[in-house]
Design an enzyme around this catalytic site. Structure first.
Site, PDB file in Angstrom:
ATOM      1  N   GLY A  13       0.977  -1.248  -0.199  1.00  0.00           N
ATOM      2  CA  GLY A  13       0.379   0.153  -0.303  1.00  0.00           C
ATOM      3  C   GLY A  13       0.245   1.094   0.147  1.00  0.00           C
ATOM      4  N   THR A  14       2.093   1.438  -0.597  1.00  0.00           N
ATOM      5  CA  THR A  14       2.710   2.231  -0.220  1.00  0.00           C
ATOM      6  C   THR A  14       1.770   3.256  -1.449  1.00  0.00           C
ATOM      7  OG1 THR A  14       4.589   1.672  -2.086  1.00  0.00           O
ATOM      8  CG2 THR A  14       5.239   1.471  -0.147  1.00  0.00           C
ATOM      9  N   ASN A  15       1.384   3.068  -2.478  1.00  0.00           N
ATOM     10  CA  ASN A  15       0.742   4.065  -3.455  1.00  0.00           C
ATOM     11  C   ASN A  15      -0.492   4.454  -2.669  1.00  0.00           C
ATOM     12  OD1 ASN A  15       2.146   4.298  -6.136  1.00  0.00           O
ATOM     13  ND2 ASN A  15       2.241   2.383  -5.839  1.00  0.00           N
ATOM     14  N   MET A  92      -4.111  -6.564  -6.760  1.00  0.00           N
ATOM     15  CA  MET A  92      -3.430  -7.483  -8.502  1.00  0.00           C
ATOM     16  C   MET A  92      -4.935  -8.632  -8.202  1.00  0.00           C
ATOM     17  SD  MET A  92      -0.551  -6.710  -8.115  1.00  0.00           S
ATOM     18  CE  MET A  92       1.014  -6.133  -7.483  1.00  0.00           C
ATOM     19  N   ILE A  94      -7.644  -8.978 -11.211  1.00  0.00           N
ATOM     20  CA  ILE A  94      -8.423  -8.753 -12.709  1.00  0.00           C
ATOM     21  C   ILE A  94      -9.540  -8.269 -12.665  1.00  0.00           C
ATOM     22  CG2 ILE A  94      -8.530  -9.035 -14.738  1.00  0.00           C
ATOM     23  CD1 ILE A  94      -5.467 -10.635 -15.814  1.00  0.00           C
ATOM     24  N   LEU A  95     -10.488  -7.568 -13.303  1.00  0.00           N
ATOM     25  CA  LEU A  95     -11.597  -6.601 -13.203  1.00  0.00           C
ATOM     26  C   LEU A  95     -12.715  -7.354 -14.067  1.00  0.00           C
ATOM     27  CD1 LEU A  95     -11.338  -3.417 -11.196  1.00  0.00           C
ATOM     28  CD2 LEU A  95     -12.294  -5.919 -10.351  1.00  0.00           C
ATOM     29  N   ASN A 109      -6.007   3.330 -13.004  1.00  0.00           N
ATOM     30  CA  ASN A 109      -4.434   2.277 -12.256  1.00  0.00           C
ATOM     31  C   ASN A 109      -3.161   2.446 -12.500  1.00  0.00           C
ATOM     32  OD1 ASN A 109      -3.247  -0.300 -11.320  1.00  0.00           O
ATOM     33  ND2 ASN A 109      -3.292  -1.504 -13.471  1.00  0.00           N
ATOM     34  N   HIS A 111       0.818   1.467 -13.211  1.00  0.00           N
ATOM     35  CA  HIS A 111       0.810   0.264 -13.584  1.00  0.00           C
ATOM     36  C   HIS A 111       2.883   0.688 -13.715  1.00  0.00           C
ATOM     37  CE1 HIS A 111       1.718  -3.600 -15.617  1.00  0.00           C
ATOM     38  NE2 HIS A 111       2.952  -3.165 -16.450  1.00  0.00           N
TER      39      HIS A 111
HETATM   40  C1  GAR Z   1       3.088  -0.702  -7.819  1.00  0.00           C
HETATM   41  O1  GAR Z   1       4.164  -1.044  -8.052  1.00  0.00           O
HETATM   42  C2  GAR Z   1       2.307  -1.095  -8.389  1.00  0.00           C
HETATM   43  O2  GAR Z   1       3.120  -0.365  -9.571  1.00  0.00           O
HETATM   44  C3  GAR Z   1       2.329  -2.044  -9.347  1.00  0.00           C
HETATM   45  O3  GAR Z   1       1.546  -2.949  -7.363  1.00  0.00           O
HETATM   46  C4  GAR Z   1       3.590  -2.163  -6.941  1.00  0.00           C
HETATM   47  C5  GAR Z   1       2.776  -2.361  -6.069  1.00  0.00           C
HETATM   48  O4  GAR Z   1       2.670  -1.519  -4.556  1.00  0.00           O
HETATM   49  N1  GAR Z   1       0.949  -2.902  -9.529  1.00  0.00           N
HETATM   50  C6  GAR Z   1       0.794  -4.118 -10.594  1.00  0.00           C
HETATM   51  O5  GAR Z   1       2.044  -4.042 -10.827  1.00  0.00           O
HETATM   52  C7  GAR Z   1      -0.586  -3.848 -11.435  1.00  0.00           C
HETATM   53  N2  GAR Z   1      -0.427  -4.826 -12.372  1.00  0.00           N
HETATM   54  P1  GAR Z   1       1.918  -0.895  -3.123  1.00  0.00           P
HETATM   55  O6  GAR Z   1       0.576  -2.022  -2.698  1.00  0.00           O
HETATM   56  O7  GAR Z   1       3.275  -0.393  -2.336  1.00  0.00           O
HETATM   57  O8  GAR Z   1       1.662   0.540  -3.941  1.00  0.00           O
END
Ligand code: GAR
Length: 203
Positions: A13-15, A92, A94-95, A109, A111
């Site tokens: 969940g850093t994003n 992670m 797919i919808l 999203n 990516h």
């Molecule tokens: C992030 O790098 C995000 O872009 C990627 O997973 C990581 C999640 O990190 N997402 C994908 O690869 C989706 N296809 P987070 O949980 O720390 O945000």
């Protein structure tokens, strides 16, 4: 009225944290994070939501048994919390087309590559960075895009490039792509789309 945002997560969940921080610092002005939904009960993202008094729920496809039941449960929560806008931030799963069609231009999203490179089914998390290093590209980055029925296939909203270093590992590259690209463009895109939705809502 502010755009009500749901953030869908699966892991660290850093994003999500970047979005919370962007709300606090005023980068996100037109929206509020009203709900966090995690596909996993052990996601640290749930702690981040709790620490910031954001309601959260776990919706596990494994427990619910089918894609249909999984999406139905998510939908119920979105309706209950009057959500206008959905942000997939490290989600992670797919919808399906049924789900994405119900929220046209209302799901985005992030990516961790420059789409159309290293994207689509099977490219997620560290695998994306591993593939970029193996291919030998010198520049990668992150993309924020609308979500439709094609994995990573919706219209691109923002992109930011990041250089790959000779000695990068998937882990070091993931960290730099997050710091230099994802945590910047995701909040920017969140504000852009929240503003558009708020304007439509308030007219
Ligand atoms: C992030 O790098 C995000 O872009 C990627 O997973 C990581 C999640 O990190 N997402 C994908 O690869 C989706 N296809 P987070 O949980 O720390 O945000």
């Amino acid at each position: 009225m502010l755009t009500r945002i749901a953030v869908l997560v699966s892991g660290g969940g850093t994003n999500l944290q970047a979005l919370i921080d962007a709300k606090k610092s005023g980068i996100i002005k037109s929206g509020e994070i009203s709900l966090v939904i995690s596909s996993s009960p052990s996601a640290y993202a749930l702690t981040r939501a709790a620490d910031n008094n954001i309601p959260s729920a776990v919706v596990s496809k494994k427990d619910l048994g089918s894609q249909r039941a999984f999406e139905q449960k998510i939908n119920e929560l979105l309706v209950e919390y009057k959500i206008d806008f959905i942000i997939l931030a490290g989600f992670m799963c797919i919808l399906s087309e049924d789900f994405t069609k119900a929220y046209p231009k209302r799901i985005i999203n992030v990516h961790p590559s420059l789409i159309p490179s290293f994207c689509g089914k099977g490219y997620y998390g560290l695998k994306v960075h591993q593939a970029a290093i193996e291919y030998g590209v010198k520049v990668t980055g992150a993309t924020v895009h609308f979500v439709n029925e094609i994995p990573d296939g919706g219209r691109i909203i923002l992109q930011k490039a990041v250089d790959i270093k000779e000695d990068d590992t998937p882990e070091s590259l993931q960290k730099r792509v997050m710091e230099q690209a994802e945590w910047k463009i995701l909040p920017q895109a969140a504000e852009m789309i929240s503003k558009e939705i708020a304007e439509r809502k308030n007219n």
